[in-house]
Design a protein around this motif. Structure first.
Motif, PDB file in Angstrom:
ATOM      1  N   VAL A   8      54.956  92.530 105.047  1.00 55.10           N
ATOM      2  CA  VAL A   8      54.547  93.335 103.890  1.00 55.10           C
ATOM      3  C   VAL A   8      53.916  92.412 102.850  1.00 55.10           C
ATOM      4  O   VAL A   8      54.437  91.334 102.569  1.00 55.10           O
ATOM      5  N   PRO A   9      52.766  92.781 102.256  1.00 60.16           N
ATOM      6  CA  PRO A   9      52.131  91.914 101.254  1.00 60.16           C
ATOM      7  C   PRO A   9      53.074  91.611 100.099  1.00 60.16           C
ATOM      8  O   PRO A   9      53.822  92.473  99.647  1.00 60.16           O
ATOM      9  N   GLU A  14      48.844  90.235  96.721  1.00 63.38           N
ATOM     10  CA  GLU A  14      48.228  91.204  95.811  1.00 63.38           C
ATOM     11  C   GLU A  14      47.318  90.498  94.811  1.00 63.38           C
ATOM     12  O   GLU A  14      46.214  90.983  94.505  1.00 63.38           O
ATOM     13  N   ALA A  15      47.745  89.337  94.302  1.00 63.70           N
ATOM     14  CA  ALA A  15      46.905  88.569  93.378  1.00 63.70           C
ATOM     15  C   ALA A  15      45.612  88.131  94.053  1.00 63.70           C
ATOM     16  O   ALA A  15      44.513  88.237  93.471  1.00 63.70           O
ATOM     17  N   HIS A  16      45.722  87.677  95.273  1.00 66.20           N
ATOM     18  CA  HIS A  16      44.541  87.232  96.027  1.00 66.20           C
ATOM     19  C   HIS A  16      43.587  88.400  96.252  1.00 66.20           C
ATOM     20  O   HIS A  16      42.363  88.278  96.091  1.00 66.20           O
ATOM     21  N   ARG A  17      44.150  89.547  96.610  1.00 65.31           N
ATOM     22  CA  ARG A  17      43.320  90.724  96.866  1.00 65.31           C
ATOM     23  C   ARG A  17      42.597  91.163  95.591  1.00 65.31           C
ATOM     24  O   ARG A  17      41.402  91.486  95.611  1.00 65.31           O
ATOM     25  N   ARG A  18      43.327  91.177  94.461  1.00 68.05           N
ATOM     26  CA  ARG A  18      42.720  91.601  93.196  1.00 68.05           C
ATOM     27  C   ARG A  18      41.596  90.660  92.774  1.00 68.05           C
ATOM     28  O   ARG A  18      40.553  91.097  92.274  1.00 68.05           O
ATOM     29  N   CYS A  19      41.821  89.355  92.965  1.00 66.03           N
ATOM     30  CA  CYS A  19      40.769  88.392  92.616  1.00 66.03           C
ATOM     31  C   CYS A  19      39.518  88.618  93.461  1.00 66.03           C
ATOM     32  O   CYS A  19      38.393  88.562  92.961  1.00 66.03           O
ATOM     33  N   HIS A  20      39.706  88.841  94.752  1.00 67.72           N
ATOM     34  CA  HIS A  20      38.563  89.094  95.627  1.00 67.72           C
ATOM     35  C   HIS A  20      37.821  90.361  95.215  1.00 67.72           C
ATOM     36  O   HIS A  20      36.603  90.464  95.401  1.00 67.72           O
ATOM     37  N   GLY A  22      37.425  91.230  92.213  1.00 70.24           N
ATOM     38  CA  GLY A  22      36.861  91.011  90.890  1.00 70.24           C
ATOM     39  C   GLY A  22      37.665  91.626  89.768  1.00 70.24           C
ATOM     40  O   GLY A  22      37.127  91.892  88.687  1.00 70.24           O
ATOM     41  N   GLU A  23      38.952  91.849  89.989  1.00 66.54           N
ATOM     42  CA  GLU A  23      39.792  92.515  89.002  1.00 66.54           C
ATOM     43  C   GLU A  23      40.712  91.514  88.305  1.00 66.54           C
ATOM     44  O   GLU A  23      41.484  90.817  88.968  1.00 66.54           O
ATOM     45  N   PRO A  24      40.684  91.421  86.978  1.00 66.90           N
ATOM     46  CA  PRO A  24      41.650  90.573  86.273  1.00 66.90           C
ATOM     47  C   PRO A  24      43.031  91.227  86.292  1.00 66.90           C
ATOM     48  O   PRO A  24      43.160  92.442  86.474  1.00 66.90           O
ATOM     49  N   PHE A  25      44.062  90.424  86.090  1.00 67.30           N
ATOM     50  CA  PHE A  25      45.428  90.953  86.039  1.00 67.30           C
ATOM     51  C   PHE A  25      46.279  89.993  85.222  1.00 67.30           C
ATOM     52  O   PHE A  25      45.871  88.855  84.944  1.00 67.30           O
ATOM     53  N   ALA A  26      47.443  90.469  84.816  1.00 69.49           N
ATOM     54  CA  ALA A  26      48.413  89.612  84.126  1.00 69.49           C
ATOM     55  C   ALA A  26      49.488  89.209  85.124  1.00 69.49           C
ATOM     56  O   ALA A  26      49.942  90.031  85.925  1.00 69.49           O
ATOM     57  N   LEU A  27      49.877  87.942  85.063  1.00 66.57           N
ATOM     58  CA  LEU A  27      50.904  87.425  85.957  1.00 66.57           C
ATOM     59  C   LEU A  27      52.042  86.861  85.120  1.00 66.57           C
ATOM     60  O   LEU A  27      51.827  85.978  84.279  1.00 66.57           O
ATOM     61  N   ALA A  28      53.242  87.394  85.318  1.00 66.16           N
ATOM     62  CA  ALA A  28      54.444  86.915  84.632  1.00 66.16           C
ATOM     63  C   ALA A  28      55.283  86.123  85.617  1.00 66.16           C
ATOM     64  O   ALA A  28      55.601  86.627  86.694  1.00 66.16           O
ATOM     65  N   THR A  29      55.637  84.883  85.237  1.00 68.07           N
ATOM     66  CA  THR A  29      56.381  83.998  86.128  1.00 68.07           C
ATOM     67  C   THR A  29      57.625  83.468  85.423  1.00 68.07           C
ATOM     68  O   THR A  29      57.538  82.974  84.293  1.00 68.07           O
ATOM     69  N   VAL A  30      58.772  83.571  86.086  1.00 71.84           N
ATOM     70  CA  VAL A  30      59.987  82.948  85.561  1.00 71.84           C
ATOM     71  C   VAL A  30      59.841  81.437  85.719  1.00 71.84           C
ATOM     72  O   VAL A  30      59.687  80.934  86.834  1.00 71.84           O
ATOM     73  N   VAL A  31      59.882  80.700  84.600  1.00 69.43           N
ATOM     74  CA  VAL A  31      59.679  79.255  84.667  1.00 69.43           C
ATOM     75  C   VAL A  31      60.951  78.472  84.384  1.00 69.43           C
ATOM     76  O   VAL A  31      61.022  77.269  84.654  1.00 69.43           O
ATOM     77  N   THR A  54      53.423  94.914  90.665  1.00 64.28           N
ATOM     78  CA  THR A  54      53.889  94.365  91.930  1.00 64.28           C
ATOM     79  C   THR A  54      54.883  93.256  91.624  1.00 64.28           C
ATOM     80  O   THR A  54      54.610  92.382  90.802  1.00 64.28           O
ATOM     81  N   GLY A  55      56.048  93.278  92.271  1.00 63.39           N
ATOM     82  CA  GLY A  55      57.025  92.218  92.089  1.00 63.39           C
ATOM     83  C   GLY A  55      57.983  92.485  90.943  1.00 63.39           C
ATOM     84  O   GLY A  55      57.937  93.527  90.273  1.00 63.39           O
ATOM     85  N   SER A  56      58.864  91.524  90.701  1.00 58.95           N
ATOM     86  CA  SER A  56      59.904  91.663  89.683  1.00 58.95           C
ATOM     87  C   SER A  56      60.364  90.281  89.250  1.00 58.95           C
ATOM     88  O   SER A  56      60.371  89.342  90.048  1.00 58.95           O
ATOM     89  N   VAL A  57      60.757  90.156  87.987  1.00 56.29           N
ATOM     90  CA  VAL A  57      61.281  88.877  87.499  1.00 56.29           C
ATOM     91  C   VAL A  57      62.767  88.936  87.200  1.00 56.29           C
ATOM     92  O   VAL A  57      63.388  87.907  86.957  1.00 56.29           O
ATOM     93  N   SER A  58      63.359  90.139  87.191  1.00 58.83           N
ATOM     94  CA  SER A  58      64.777  90.218  86.859  1.00 58.83           C
ATOM     95  C   SER A  58      65.491  91.353  87.573  1.00 58.83           C
ATOM     96  O   SER A  58      66.599  91.712  87.206  1.00 58.83           O
ATOM     97  N   GLY A  59      64.858  91.923  88.589  1.00 60.80           N
ATOM     98  CA  GLY A  59      65.503  93.034  89.271  1.00 60.80           C
ATOM     99  C   GLY A  59      65.584  94.291  88.420  1.00 60.80           C
ATOM    100  O   GLY A  59      66.397  95.166  88.667  1.00 60.80           O
ATOM    101  N   GLY A  60      64.745  94.381  87.371  1.00 63.79           N
ATOM    102  CA  GLY A  60      64.686  95.581  86.554  1.00 63.79           C
ATOM    103  C   GLY A  60      65.243  95.418  85.153  1.00 63.79           C
ATOM    104  O   GLY A  60      65.130  96.328  84.326  1.00 63.79           O
TER     105      GLY A  60
END
Length: 403
Positions: A8-9, A14-20, A22-31, A54-60
């Motif tokens: 499953v993607p 999903e980020a790679h697909r959106r870039c291809h 030509g769509e910008p997006f916001a990416l939130a990463t737990v650092v 797409t995805g989750s940083v805290s399970g909701g």
């Protein structure tokens, strides 16, 4: 014969697909995380311009608030470093009721990032490691110190680096390719590359801190390394009903799962749809081939469910001689005793035999294949992190072990 399924993607796909597209997006990463944080560093959530998540940083726990912040970053292009859960009251205000602390970096990603994403995608397809190093914080004090220090890469009197211009800059390390991008200074690129490769070798994402020209000190720039290491493997031997349940829970835990058995009538993708590979081969021959090819390492988990000494003994003899993460074998206590005798006669040492988890799993009292799979998974997780397998209510101290 080997059959494979498509995964499953994930957020990267999903980020790679959106870039291809030509769509910008916001990416939130737990650092960074502290205490009982619900997700580890590296967890990501993508918010597209159409509002798709797409995805989750805290399970909701914090996603509703983070969604609004990501939409703002997508609109303005200005990255943000956000801390959730400074205290239990603050945590409750945004839903982080566990009392943990999360630092989340939110950035806008435009199609211009495609060369780096293409390189990471190619490395992932080739089962090669890759890392993305992103500047998530920069302080003016570190910039000023670099300007005043001639050994820091700037001459006295040179204007300090602009911290805001460093935020969001990234360096991509993928397979054997040359690094793509820059963090703003050649020496910083060199220092970060060396340390990022160390994190990548360990399969960990994490934070690095340097001066603006790569000095190893606590102020200046904070860089987060997202490690795209190949997932660990789970190899399940024995195409029985219990193997299907173990394969499902192995995939859920993030392992790349292989089911192997010498009997073609039972060893099919239809019976094991959650497995990444279904292989018809004598178990010990398959494991030897994978070891010789370098596709088995110290993170690999082996579950032997065959109940047949013709398969079990040569397979376990091979597995226990190598530094695998876990080797478990199903069977009764009598079967276990018989195996130990045969393996001892094959020349295995007491230390090697002690590594065998048999009968496989923890004592949960389960009976069904699914309950047994939970027992096996619990033992694998405990072995990985040094857990006791005891109820948390009976223990003191922190719930999550460091590592």
């Amino acid at each position: 014969m080997t059959e494979r399924r498509q995964r499953v993607p994930d957020v990267f796909d999903e980020a790679h697909r959106r870039c291809h597209a030509g769509e910008p997006f916001a990416l939130a990463t737990v650092v960074a995380t502290w205490h009982s944080a619900p997700q580890p560093p590296g967890a990501t959530m993508l918010v597209a311009a159409d509002g798709t998540v797409t995805g989750s940083v805290s399970g909701g726990c914090v996603e509703a608030d983070l969604y609004e912040r990501a939409r703002r970053v997508l609109a303005t292009g200005a990255p943000e470093l956000i801390r959730y859960g400074i205290s239990d009251d603050d945590a409750y205000a945004v839903g982080l009721t566990c009392g943990g602390v999360l630092d989340v970096f939110v950035e806008r990603v435009d199609p211009g990032a495609l060369p780096g994403l293409d390189a990471v995608a190619a490395a992932r397809r080739a089962a090669q490691p890759a890392a993305v190093v992103t500047c998530v914080a920069a302080d003016a004090g570190g910039a000023l110190a670099d300007a005043e220090n001639p050994l820091g890469g700037n001459s006295p009197g040179t204007p300090p680096a602009d911290p805001a211009r460093r935020l969001g800059r990234r360096l991509v390390l993928a397979g054997d390719q040359r690094p793509i991008g820059s963090l703003g200074d050649d020496r910083l690129d060199d220092a970060a590359s060396a340390d990022a490769l160390g994190l990548l070798a360990a399969g960990h994402s994490g934070m690095l801190r340097y001066g603006y020209s790569g000095q190893r000190r606590g102020s200046g720039v904070s860089l987060f390394v997202t490690a795209y290491a190949t997932p660990p493997r789970m190899i399940v031997f024995g195409a029985i009903d219990f193997a299907g349940a173990v394969a499902r829970i192995g995939a859920f835990l993030g392992y790349r799962v292989t089911v192997c058995d010498a009997r073609p009538v039972f060893t099919t993708v239809r019976r094991f749809p959650e497995a990444d590979e279904v292989v018809v081969q004598w178990p010990h021959r398959y494991l030897r081939t994978e070891m010789d090819a370098g596709r088995v390492d110290e993170r690999t988990v082996v579950c032997v469910l065959t109940h047949d000494p013709r398969f079990d003994v040569p397979l376990l003899e091979l597995a226990l001689r190598h530094p695998l993460a876990y080797v478990g074998a199903m069977g009764s206590r009598r079967t276990h005793d018989d195996r130990l005798k045969l393996l001892g006669e094959a020349g295995l040492t007491e230390a090697q035999l002690a590594r065998l988890a048999s009968p496989i799993g923890l004592d949960l009292g389960g009976r069904t294949p699914e309950e047994t799979a939970v027992s096996v998974a619990a033992q694998i997780v405990a072995a990985r992190w040094g857990g006791t397998g005891r109820p948390l209510a009976a223990l003191d101290g922190p719930i999550h072990r460091p590592g």
